[in-house]
Each structure stands twice: as structure tokens, then as C-alpha cells.
Design a protein around this motif. Structure first.
Motif, PDB file in Angstrom:
ATOM      1  N   VAL A  73     -18.604 -55.815 -35.747  1.00  0.00           N
ATOM      2  CA  VAL A  73     -17.546 -54.511 -36.249  1.00  0.00           C
ATOM      3  C   VAL A  73     -17.986 -54.566 -37.732  1.00  0.00           C
ATOM      4  O   VAL A  73     -18.113 -55.369 -38.475  1.00  0.00           O
ATOM      5  N   TYR A  74     -18.391 -53.211 -38.111  1.00  0.00           N
ATOM      6  CA  TYR A  74     -18.705 -52.823 -39.576  1.00  0.00           C
ATOM      7  C   TYR A  74     -17.391 -52.034 -39.773  1.00  0.00           C
ATOM      8  O   TYR A  74     -16.983 -50.903 -39.301  1.00  0.00           O
ATOM      9  N   PHE A  75     -16.574 -52.518 -40.902  1.00  0.00           N
ATOM     10  CA  PHE A  75     -15.461 -51.647 -41.482  1.00  0.00           C
ATOM     11  C   PHE A  75     -15.866 -50.741 -42.542  1.00  0.00           C
ATOM     12  O   PHE A  75     -16.119 -51.341 -43.573  1.00  0.00           O
ATOM     13  N   HIS A  76     -15.802 -49.548 -42.222  1.00  0.00           N
ATOM     14  CA  HIS A  76     -16.098 -48.526 -43.364  1.00  0.00           C
ATOM     15  C   HIS A  76     -15.153 -48.103 -44.146  1.00  0.00           C
ATOM     16  O   HIS A  76     -15.251 -47.724 -45.299  1.00  0.00           O
ATOM     17  N   ALA A  77     -13.843 -48.186 -43.636  1.00  0.00           N
ATOM     18  CA  ALA A  77     -12.577 -47.851 -44.325  1.00  0.00           C
ATOM     19  C   ALA A  77     -12.005 -48.916 -45.066  1.00  0.00           C
ATOM     20  O   ALA A  77     -12.075 -50.079 -44.747  1.00  0.00           O
ATOM     21  N   ASP A  78     -11.559 -48.405 -46.291  1.00  0.00           N
ATOM     22  CA  ASP A  78     -10.692 -49.814 -46.961  1.00  0.00           C
ATOM     23  C   ASP A  78      -9.149 -49.618 -46.607  1.00  0.00           C
ATOM     24  O   ASP A  78      -8.649 -48.923 -45.545  1.00  0.00           O
ATOM     25  N   ALA A  79      -8.394 -50.454 -47.215  1.00  0.00           N
ATOM     26  CA  ALA A  79      -6.886 -50.668 -46.679  1.00  0.00           C
ATOM     27  C   ALA A  79      -5.978 -49.448 -46.598  1.00  0.00           C
ATOM     28  O   ALA A  79      -5.282 -49.409 -45.841  1.00  0.00           O
ATOM     29  N   ALA A  80      -6.379 -48.807 -47.727  1.00  0.00           N
ATOM     30  CA  ALA A  80      -5.480 -47.674 -47.887  1.00  0.00           C
ATOM     31  C   ALA A  80      -5.939 -46.455 -47.042  1.00  0.00           C
ATOM     32  O   ALA A  80      -4.954 -45.791 -46.469  1.00  0.00           O
ATOM     33  N   GLU A  81      -7.211 -46.321 -46.652  1.00  0.00           N
ATOM     34  CA  GLU A  81      -7.767 -45.302 -45.616  1.00  0.00           C
ATOM     35  C   GLU A  81      -7.064 -45.979 -44.315  1.00  0.00           C
ATOM     36  O   GLU A  81      -6.662 -44.921 -43.488  1.00  0.00           O
ATOM     37  N   ILE A  82      -7.066 -47.079 -43.934  1.00  0.00           N
ATOM     38  CA  ILE A  82      -6.560 -47.528 -42.806  1.00  0.00           C
ATOM     39  C   ILE A  82      -5.034 -47.334 -42.578  1.00  0.00           C
ATOM     40  O   ILE A  82      -4.511 -46.939 -41.674  1.00  0.00           O
TER      41      ILE A  82
END
Length: 273
Positions: A217-226
Motif C-alpha cells: 500500500v502506498y499512502f498518498h494522503a496525509d492525516a488531514a486529507e484522510i
């Protein structure tokens, strides 16, 4: 009157970890997330992310995760060890092992880190699809226990009826979210990356023995976007590139309703036919 504390969400219960001997963390499989052999791979991956997230030495948030399912996980307790092998200024590299009775059942590597504001762009376009409300909910087969924890609305490529006949391509696109609904976070997003049933089912038009060997898994979003996604639906689309000699790849994108590319994921899957 004494206030009765509500039970945890089934997903939170499934990824709960408590301290164990030797600095390990102990978890336990949950029947709600059972798969045909062992637990649902997505919840196992999510539990590994959780193991790093609650580690006191953790730096930042998940950037990538690779899980190798080396052996089936039996019902019951398991222990996870998480070790940071190197910490740099903005990223941190982890090794993880999941053991049962002294035998390693799953290994993983993870990269965590902090993000900086830079120029950015997203090259692929989010698929143009009807809204979730316009697509009927339809799950997987009743005997796949873990799937009952997700509300699935297939835009294309729903799971075929047995002996439906071969399909010309392997693409599935669906709206999906936890049920009961739950605000999105990194562990939940990790698990959602594995909700796509094996692509060989669609191509062959029937169930065949299959299982994930490795998941990245590659996480493109940061915590705020999630966090901005709340408990709404996520759009996922998956396909294979080649199915051959007992193995195939499976690649997917997960999008927020606001058009944010949240994660991409790649799997290597074995099958028998």
C-alpha cells in the motif's frame, strides 16, 4: 444512573493490541473478520499499521506498507514485534513480524514519515461514476464473513455468479465504506485496500482457490486529507495486468469523494484452476 459504555466498533476491536512479553504486542483474531482461510488480509495489514502507530518511537504517519503472508494465521492470539531499523530526518523504516506459537505467519516492512508542503499533482483522473446513493448495495457471498463489515456498491465488475462465464476484463469499480460507518483513518484505509475480491474470479466467471501472497500500500494522503473523508464512501477501482502460471497481480486506486487520491495498492496473488 450509570452510563453504559458503548462497545467498540468491530474494526477497532479487531485491531486492538495490548502489551505482551519481550516488548511485543498481542492481538487476537475476530470471527467477524474471518476469510476462507484465516483472517481477512486487510485487517491483518491494518493491525500491523496499528502496531507501528502506537509504538512510542514512531515518527510521523504511514507512507508505505508491504505485507508478506507467509502462512495462514490460526484463530486465536498472535504477537507482533515492530522494530525501527533506521530513523532519518523525515522518514523511518520498520520491520514487523506476526507470530503464533513461535512460528512467523506474516512479515512486513513499513515506512513512516513526515510530509512537507511542495508542488504536487495527480496524474490519473478519478473515474467518472454515479454517486453512491445511485448505486444499489450488494455484498460478496454470505459465507465470506469479513465482507459483512463493508457496505459495497458495485459500479462495475461485481462478483460473478458461479459459472457466469468468462469476462473479457478484470476491472471492478465500487463505492465502499465500513459498516457500521466509521471515520476513515490510516488503519481503516489500509484494510479497504484489500476489499477487492481476486481478479481471477471475474475473468473466469467462477470461484477458484486464490489467496494474496504479498500486499503493498502506498499512502498518498496525509492525516488531514484522510480525516476530511469522515465516514463517507470511498471509491475503489482494481484490475489485473497478467494472470499466468498460477499467479497474477492486482492493482487498485482508492479515491475520496472530493477527488483526492488516497492510496494505491498492489498485490501478488496465487490461484489454482
Amino acid at each position: 444512573m450509570t452510563e453504559i459504555e458503548a462497545p467498540p466498533h468491530p474494526f477497532d476491536a479487531a485491531i486492538t493490541l495490548t502489551p505482551a512479553a519481550g516488548g511485543a504486542l498481542r492481538g487476537r483474531t475476530r470471527p467477524e473478520y474471518a476469510n476462507m482461510v484465516g483472517p481477512f488480509g486487510g485487517v491483518t495489514a491494518a493491525t500491523l499499521v496499528q502496531a507501528v502507530q502506537q509504538h512510542p518511537d514512531r515518527l510521523g504517519d504511514p507512507l508505505s506498507l508491504t505485507v508478506n503472508y507467509t502462512a495462514p494465521i490460526a484463530d486465536g492470539d498472535f504477537d507482533i514485534t515492530a522494530r525501527a531499523v533506521r530513523t532519518n530526518r523525515t522518514n523511518q523504516h520498520w520491520l514487523l513480524e506476526l507470530e503464533q506459537d513461535g512460528v512467523v505467519a506474516t512479515t512486513a516492512t513499513a515506512v513512516f514519515g513526515t510530509r512537507r508542503d511542495t508542488w504536487s499533482d495527480t496524474e490519473p483522473d478519478m473515474p467518472s461514476v454515479p454517486s453512491p446513493d445511485a448505486v444499489p448495495a450488494r455484498g460478496l457471498s454470505d459465507f465470506i464473513a469479513w465482507s459483512h463489515n463493508y457496505e459495497m456498491r458495485f459500479v462495475e465488475g461485481g462478483i460473478p455468479a458461479q459459472d457466469a462465464g468468462e469476462h473479457p476484463d478484470s476491472t471492478t469499480t465500487l463505492w465502499v465504506r465500513d459498516t457500521p460507518s466509521r471515520p476513515l483513518d490510516f488503519p481503516a484505509l489500509t484494510s479497504l485496500c484489500d476489499v477487492f475480491y481476486p481478479r481471477v474470479f471475474l475473468r473466469r466467471g467462477r470461484y477458484v482457490p486464490a489467496g494474496t501472497v504479498s500486499l503493498t500500500v502506498y499512502f498518498h494522503a496525509d492525516a488531514a486529507e484522510i480525516a476530511a473523508q469522515g465516514d463517507g464512501h470511498i471509491l475503489g477501482t482494481a484490475r489485473a495486468h497478467r494472470l499466468s502460471r498460477g499467479y497474477f497481480d492486482q492493482t487498485a486506486q482508492l479515491w475520496g469523494r472530493d477527488g483526492t487520491l488516497l492510496a494505491t495498492t498492489h498485490q501478488w496473488v496465487y490461484f489454482k484452476d
